[in-house]
Structure formats: structure tokens, C-alpha cells
Design a protein around this motif. Structure first.
Motif, PDB file in Angstrom:
ATOM      1  N   LEU A 179       0.727  -0.991   0.026  1.00 28.65           N
ATOM      2  CA  LEU A 179       0.059  -0.065   0.036  1.00 28.65           C
ATOM      3  C   LEU A 179       0.813   1.085   0.058  1.00 28.65           C
ATOM      4  CD1 LEU A 179      -2.375  -1.355   2.778  1.00 28.65           C
ATOM      5  CD2 LEU A 179      -3.127  -1.029   0.267  1.00 28.65           C
ATOM      6  N   VAL A 180       0.284   2.401  -0.670  1.00 29.08           N
ATOM      7  CA  VAL A 180       0.889   3.413  -0.591  1.00 29.08           C
ATOM      8  C   VAL A 180       0.355   4.500   0.263  1.00 29.08           C
ATOM      9  CG1 VAL A 180       1.586   5.598  -2.229  1.00 29.08           C
ATOM     10  CG2 VAL A 180       1.552   3.240  -3.438  1.00 29.08           C
ATOM     11  N   LEU A 181       1.119   4.900   1.235  1.00 31.27           N
ATOM     12  CA  LEU A 181       0.470   5.624   2.269  1.00 31.27           C
ATOM     13  C   LEU A 181       1.038   7.188   2.344  1.00 31.27           C
ATOM     14  CD1 LEU A 181       1.159   2.896   5.238  1.00 31.27           C
ATOM     15  CD2 LEU A 181      -0.850   3.353   3.662  1.00 31.27           C
ATOM     16  N   PRO A 207     -14.443   6.492  -0.934  1.00 34.99           N
ATOM     17  CA  PRO A 207     -14.526   4.978  -1.313  1.00 34.99           C
ATOM     18  C   PRO A 207     -12.967   4.537  -2.240  1.00 34.99           C
ATOM     19  CG  PRO A 207     -16.652   5.700  -2.093  1.00 34.99           C
ATOM     20  CD  PRO A 207     -15.796   7.152  -1.476  1.00 34.99           C
ATOM     21  N   GLY A 208     -12.529   3.631  -2.024  1.00 36.76           N
ATOM     22  CA  GLY A 208     -11.262   3.195  -2.695  1.00 36.76           C
ATOM     23  C   GLY A 208     -10.148   3.930  -2.441  1.00 36.76           C
ATOM     24  N   THR A 209     -10.019   4.238  -1.057  1.00 37.75           N
ATOM     25  CA  THR A 209      -8.623   5.051  -0.897  1.00 37.75           C
ATOM     26  C   THR A 209      -7.841   4.207   0.240  1.00 37.75           C
ATOM     27  OG1 THR A 209      -9.679   6.167   0.893  1.00 37.75           O
ATOM     28  CG2 THR A 209      -9.448   7.550  -1.298  1.00 37.75           C
ATOM     29  N   GLY A 210      -8.335   2.817   0.463  1.00 36.13           N
ATOM     30  CA  GLY A 210      -7.424   2.076   1.194  1.00 36.13           C
ATOM     31  C   GLY A 210      -7.661   1.906   2.456  1.00 36.13           C
ATOM     32  N   LYS A 211      -8.983   2.122   3.006  1.00 33.18           N
ATOM     33  CA  LYS A 211      -9.209   2.236   4.369  1.00 33.18           C
ATOM     34  C   LYS A 211      -9.242   0.683   4.851  1.00 33.18           C
ATOM     35  CE  LYS A 211     -12.898   4.661   3.869  1.00 33.18           C
ATOM     36  NZ  LYS A 211     -12.835   5.064   2.378  1.00 33.18           N
ATOM     37  N   THR A 212     -10.061  -0.073   4.261  1.00 35.47           N
ATOM     38  CA  THR A 212     -10.113  -1.349   4.642  1.00 35.47           C
ATOM     39  C   THR A 212      -8.965  -2.076   4.376  1.00 35.47           C
ATOM     40  OG1 THR A 212     -12.398  -1.471   3.771  1.00 35.47           O
ATOM     41  CG2 THR A 212     -11.544  -3.473   4.044  1.00 35.47           C
ATOM     42  N   SER A 213      -8.281  -1.786   3.175  1.00 32.23           N
ATOM     43  CA  SER A 213      -6.827  -2.493   3.104  1.00 32.23           C
ATOM     44  C   SER A 213      -5.956  -2.132   4.152  1.00 32.23           C
ATOM     45  CB  SER A 213      -6.350  -1.830   1.645  1.00 32.23           C
ATOM     46  OG  SER A 213      -7.410  -2.129   0.623  1.00 32.23           O
ATOM     47  N   VAL A 214      -5.748  -1.057   4.638  1.00 37.68           N
ATOM     48  CA  VAL A 214      -4.735  -0.576   5.474  1.00 37.68           C
ATOM     49  C   VAL A 214      -5.100  -1.558   6.792  1.00 37.68           C
ATOM     50  CG1 VAL A 214      -3.872   1.062   7.094  1.00 37.68           C
ATOM     51  CG2 VAL A 214      -3.926   1.528   4.829  1.00 37.68           C
ATOM     52  N   THR A 270     -15.372   5.180   7.697  1.00 42.36           N
ATOM     53  CA  THR A 270     -16.232   6.242   6.956  1.00 42.36           C
ATOM     54  C   THR A 270     -16.073   6.804   5.691  1.00 42.36           C
ATOM     55  OG1 THR A 270     -18.386   7.648   7.418  1.00 42.36           O
ATOM     56  CG2 THR A 270     -16.000   7.878   8.294  1.00 42.36           C
ATOM     57  N   ASN A 271     -17.043   6.677   4.714  1.00 42.76           N
ATOM     58  CA  ASN A 271     -17.015   7.666   3.540  1.00 42.76           C
ATOM     59  C   ASN A 271     -17.534   9.093   3.690  1.00 42.76           C
ATOM     60  OD1 ASN A 271     -16.015   5.522   2.182  1.00 42.76           O
ATOM     61  ND2 ASN A 271     -18.093   4.795   1.669  1.00 42.76           N
ATOM     62  N   HIS A 272     -18.266   9.104   4.834  1.00 41.45           N
ATOM     63  CA  HIS A 272     -19.187  10.544   5.068  1.00 41.45           C
ATOM     64  C   HIS A 272     -19.096  11.167   6.545  1.00 41.45           C
ATOM     65  CE1 HIS A 272     -21.477   9.264   1.407  1.00 41.45           C
ATOM     66  NE2 HIS A 272     -21.569   7.736   2.154  1.00 41.45           N
ATOM     67  N   ASP A 297     -15.009  -2.192  -7.357  1.00 38.62           N
ATOM     68  CA  ASP A 297     -14.869  -3.708  -7.581  1.00 38.62           C
ATOM     69  C   ASP A 297     -13.767  -4.056  -6.628  1.00 38.62           C
ATOM     70  OD1 ASP A 297     -15.449  -5.840 -10.521  1.00 38.62           O
ATOM     71  OD2 ASP A 297     -16.511  -5.602  -8.553  1.00 38.62           O
ATOM     72  N   HIS A 298     -13.928  -4.271  -5.286  1.00 36.94           N
ATOM     73  CA  HIS A 298     -12.777  -4.568  -4.571  1.00 36.94           C
ATOM     74  C   HIS A 298     -12.321  -6.281  -4.984  1.00 36.94           C
ATOM     75  CE1 HIS A 298     -14.008  -1.542  -1.646  1.00 36.94           C
ATOM     76  NE2 HIS A 298     -14.348  -1.096  -2.627  1.00 36.94           N
ATOM     77  N   ASP A 299     -11.026  -6.377  -5.152  1.00 43.84           N
ATOM     78  CA  ASP A 299     -10.759  -7.598  -5.352  1.00 43.84           C
ATOM     79  C   ASP A 299     -10.456  -8.660  -4.334  1.00 43.84           C
ATOM     80  OD1 ASP A 299      -7.279  -6.657  -6.307  1.00 43.84           O
ATOM     81  OD2 ASP A 299      -8.634  -5.952  -4.792  1.00 43.84           O
ATOM     82  N   ASP A 300     -11.090  -8.260  -3.210  1.00 40.86           N
ATOM     83  CA  ASP A 300     -10.684  -9.085  -2.104  1.00 40.86           C
ATOM     84  C   ASP A 300     -11.934  -9.690  -1.462  1.00 40.86           C
ATOM     85  OD1 ASP A 300     -10.050  -5.880  -0.400  1.00 40.86           O
ATOM     86  OD2 ASP A 300     -12.100  -6.934  -0.986  1.00 40.86           O
TER      87      ASP A 300
END
Ligand SMILES: Nc1ncnc2c1ncn2[C@@H]1O[C@H](COP(=O)(O)OP(=O)(O)OP(=O)(O)O)[C@@H](O)[C@H]1O
Ligand SMILES: [Mg+2]
Length: 450
Positions: free
Chosen positions: A176-178, A216-223, A317-319, A447-450
Motif C-alpha cells: 500500500l502507498v501511504l 471510497p477506494g482510498t485504502g481504508k479497509t486495506s490498511v 467512513t466515507n461520510h 470492484d474490490h478484489d478481495d
């Protein structure tokens, strides 16, 4: 590289030594060995070595065949168990063939041969070995202990949380790029976990509740997942909307159960996605049961602690605009997940294409062309480029393929936005390719690839 004979002997020797040394614990066994011996959350001595266990633990297909030629091995025809006929000879044979680095990967061997082999350090070896509490089998046993999985209600409740063992999380922080800010926050939390005892001692408890905020899609879940992987912590994920929408009436109880699961598996990460849900239900005139559940949730968050319960809480959260003071107040750090800037986009492109050869690859130029795209968008762009190339029977990509995929991506994005803003459905229909997929109207369907 791998040597079946040596692999099987190492396994047999480890199992034998572990059986003898009562002071050694499951944490001393290499994870692959442990995985074949778990039974109801315990690993019991003696460890039986058969063709089956040896093959599962080492990956060697026919273990007995691999070592039957050695003069110090024997197999019992009746039980199938494999053993040493001459232990000393076996040890000598083995130690002649491995070095300190090899032994260090196996804490059982490090403990036994530390004094005989230069440069071998048991403590170091054990610290580098993945702890047994990170094993799937161990996690399942803890859950079974705490919850009656024959009880339908409890079973359903467990469906609301998704528990992953760190070994099952593929994401690592290296993928991940942080931002600097994110790196600092992660560093702080890693240190806090490491020095938990000290923090408890000085009475510093307001730590270990993070809120990840961003589009969305900025890496929250991934981190959050990568942290679980890198820190060897079980990952307990719960979607708040799920808890309350399905089981009206029982919802407050379900919320309590989620925290029970987390405490059972501690140390662990408790990840609560869609945290804005909390705010929404507080403000609107929702069902009373849901309101109760949300209040229970806020209370449970107050009561759980990284220092005392060893649960790291991460909300996402996104909001952020929808969160009220009551929700904000519960987190001691807010971590911002902005859309990546040009430098980050170039780095993300480098990472996602790491395993590929791309002719004329120039990530900086691509970064300039992808203003406003997130990490998730960039992965979609790459996927598109790969699939397009495959339709031409190509497995080598070029810079031009990526540029084309970016143009495609933006065209699709524009169409969606058009539909969203003024309900101009004709444009969508006339556009052809994207008509009627039923979910136009969302921002992006990542489309999360996980
Ligand atoms: N900064 C980044 N570096 C590398 N990959 C990224 C980055 N941000 C997103 N991605 C990739 O994009 C995909 C989606 O990311 P993720 O699911 O973590 O986003 P999210 O912020 O949780 O989104 P949402 O708000 O929709 O849940 C993942 O495959 C992830 O690897
Ligand atoms: Mg997410």
C-alpha cells in the motif's frame, strides 16, 4: 531448493524434541507444523509423525519413501508412525546439513541447539515465529468455546462478523502507498501495542481507537487488514448496517456479542465499516430497537480498550460530514484517507504492476493522466488493460494499453456522473455499452478484489 529427505527429518526431529521438552509451547513450533496438530484449540504431546501428518506439514508427497533409505529411520507397519531408531545419528546427520539461519526458522530446534551452534539465538527465533494465536484453528477453537455454534441464533450472530486469521489476510502494508500522515499514525499504534504494559502502568488509556476517513477506494479497509497481517492479529470485521437491519429487536444484544467476540480473540483488531451508519440512525426517526442498538454500540466502544482488553478498534467512513459529536468523540485519532496525489498514483501503479513487464512503462506520465482517481480506480484501469490485451492474445502490456484503459475508465465514469446529476437516461441508453446494469446512480461501483 527444497530437499524432501531433509524436510521430513526436520519435521520428525522437531516432533520428537517437542515431545520431550515440556517447557516448549505451541508458539515454538513453526506454523506449518502446528497446523497439523491442532485439536480443539490444543496441541497435545506426543506429536505423532505419520505419512499423513508429515506430508501435510512439509508438503513432501511421500514422506516415508523420502527417508526410508536412511539407516536411522523406521516405520511401524501397523500404526504407520515414523520414528528414529538412532536419535544421535539422526541429529548428527541433520546438523551436518543445515546452518544457523536454517535452524533459526524453527524455535524448537533453536531452543535445543542454541548452545551447540554459533549464531543461533532462541529468543530471536521465537520472536520471529508467528504466534499460535494467529492460527485459524486456534481462532476457531476460541470462538467455539465462547459461542454455541449449534444454537441457531448464535450461529447467525457469528455470520454478522467476519473473522480472519492474519495468515488469511493477503494484504501487507508494503503493498500500500501511504501518506506521511498515515505512516505516522500507524507507527504510533504499532508502538502503543508494543508498549501496552508501560501505557497501562502510567495510566494512559485513551489510545487505540482510530477512525479512517476518506472517499471510497482510498485504502481504508486495506490498511486495517494489512495491519492485522503485519502485526499477527486476528481481524474481526463487522458492517454496522448488517447488525441492525437483519435482527430487529435482538440488535442491542448482537452489538454486545460483537464486542464479546473481539475480547475473546484479543489481542485483535475490531474493524467497523460504515461508521456513518451510527450518525444516520441517531438523527433519523428509526425504529426504537435500532436506536437502542446504536446506544449500546457507543457504550461498548467507550468500555473497550486497547490497553486493558487488547482490542484495537478501527472505524471507517466515507461520510465524515454525517458523524455527530458523540461519534467523533469516541476516537482518539482520526486518520485521513485522501485521494492519492500524483506521486502516490505513480507509486500505486508501480506496486500493482510489480509482477508484470510493461513496455515503455512510465508511471509518472500515467499519474499525470489520472488526476482524481483512487487506488481502487487504478487497479480497475490495470485490470481493464490486462483483459484488453488478453483479447488480443497478448500477455505483455505496453504504456499505450494503460493509456487506452485510462480513457475507457474516464468515459465510463462520465456516463455515470451524467446519469446521477440530471437523470439524463437517454444519454446512457444512447451510450450503448453501459445501459441497464441496474446500479447506475452510485458514485463508483468499486470492484474490490478481495
Ligand atoms: N493507497 C493505496 N495503495 C495501494 N492500493 C490501494 C490504495 N488505495 C486503494 N488501493 C487498492 O484499492 C482497492 C480498494 O481499496 P479499499 O477497499 O481498501 O478501499 P476503502 O477505502 O476501504 O473503500 P470503501 O470506502 O469503498 O470501503 C484495494 O484493492 C486496494 O489495494
Ligand atoms: Mg472499505
Amino acid at each position: 531448493m527444497s530437499n524432501p529427505e531433509l524436510d521430513v527429518i526436520e519435521f520428525l526431529l522437531t516432533a520428537t524434541l517437542y515431545g520431550e521438552r515440556q517447557d516448549l509451547e505451541p508458539d515454538d513450533l513453526p506454523p506449518a507444523y502446528r497446523s497439523v496438530f491442532w485439536s480443539d484449540g490444543e496441541i497435545e504431546r506426543p506429536l505423532s509423525v505419520t505419512n499423513t501428518t508429515a506430508s501435510e506439514a512439509t508438503g513432501v508427497e511421500r514422506p516415508w519413501a523420502a527417508v526410508s533409505g536412511l539407516m536411522f529411520t523406521d516405520r511401524d507397519d501397523f500404526s504407520g508412525s515414523i520414528s528414529f531408531t538412532d536419535r544421535d545419528l539422526a541429529e548428527e546427520w541433520f546438523l551436518e546439513r543445515v546452518d544457523a539461519d536454517h535452524l533459526a526458522e524453527n524455535p524448537v530446534l533453536a531452543a535445543v541447539y542454541e548452545d551447540q551452534v554459533d549464531g543461533l539465538d532462541y529468543e530471536q527465533s521465537r520472536a520471529a515465529n508467528r504466534p499460535s494465536r494467529a492460527d485459524r484453528a486456534f481462532i476457531d477453537a476460541r470462538l467455539e468455546e465462547a459461542f454455541d455454534t449449534d444454537d441457531e441464533e448464535e450461529e447467525e450472530m457469528l455470520d454478522l462478523v467476519d473473522v480472519r486469521a492474519p495468515e488469511e489476510v493477503e494484504m501487507t502494508l508494503n503493498d500500500l502507498v501511504l501518506t506521511h500522515d498515515q505512516e505516522d499514525e500507524i507507527q504510533k499504534i504499532v508502538k502503543a501495542i508494543e508498549h501496552r504494559d508501560y501505557l497501562a502502568q502510567i495510566g494512559l488509556r485513551e489510545i487505540g481507537k482510530l477512525l479512517f476517513v476518506g472517499p471510497p477506494g482510498t485504502g481504508k479497509t486495506s490498511v486495517a487488514r494489512a495491519l492485522a497481517h503485519d502485526l499477527d492479529l486476528p481481524f474481526v470485521e463487522v458492517k454496522l448496517s448488517m447488525i441492525t437491519s437483519q435482527y430487529l429487536g435482538e440488535t442491542a444484544k448482537n452489538v454486545e456479542k460483537v464486542f464479546e467476540v473481539a475480547k475473546r480473540l484479543s489481542p485483535c483488531i475490531l474493524f467497523m465499516d460504515e461508521f456513518d451508519f451510527v450518525a444516520k440512525t441517531r438523527s433519523s426517526d428509526e425504529h426504537a430497537a435500532i436506536k437502542r442498538a446504536v446506544n449500546t454500540l457507543l457504550k461498548s466502544i467507550d468500555e473497550i480498550s486497547l490497553i486493558q482488553d487488547e482490542v484495537l478498534l478501527i472505524g471507517a467512513t466515507n461520510h465524515p460530514d454525517q458523524l455527530d459529536a458523540a461519534a467523533w468523540r469516541r476516537f482518539d485519532e482520526i486518520v485521513n484517507f485522501p485521494k492519492p496525489d500524483s506521486g502516490m498514483r505513480a507509486d500505486i501503479l508501480r506496486i500493482v504492476t510489480r509482477q508484470m513487464d510493461i513496455v515503455d512503462f512510465d508511471p509518472e506520465t500515467l499519474a499525470d493522466l489520472t488526476e482524481g482517481l483512487t487506488g481502487s480506480d487504478l487497479r480497475l484501469v490495470l485490470r481493464e488493460a490486462v483483459l484488453n490485451a488478453l483479447t488480443e492474445e497478448r500477455t505483455t502490456l505496453t504504456q499505450q494499453d494503460l493509456k487506452d484503459a485510462i480513457v475507457d475508465f474516464e468515459e465510463r465514469d462520465n456516463l455515470k456522473n451524467m446519469d446521477m446529476m440530471d437523470g439524463d437516461h437517454e444519454a446512457l441508453v444512447a451510450g450503448g455499452d453501459f445501459s441497464g446494469d441496474g446500479d447506475s446512480g452510485h458514485d463508483h461501483d468499486h470492484d474490490h478484489d478481495d
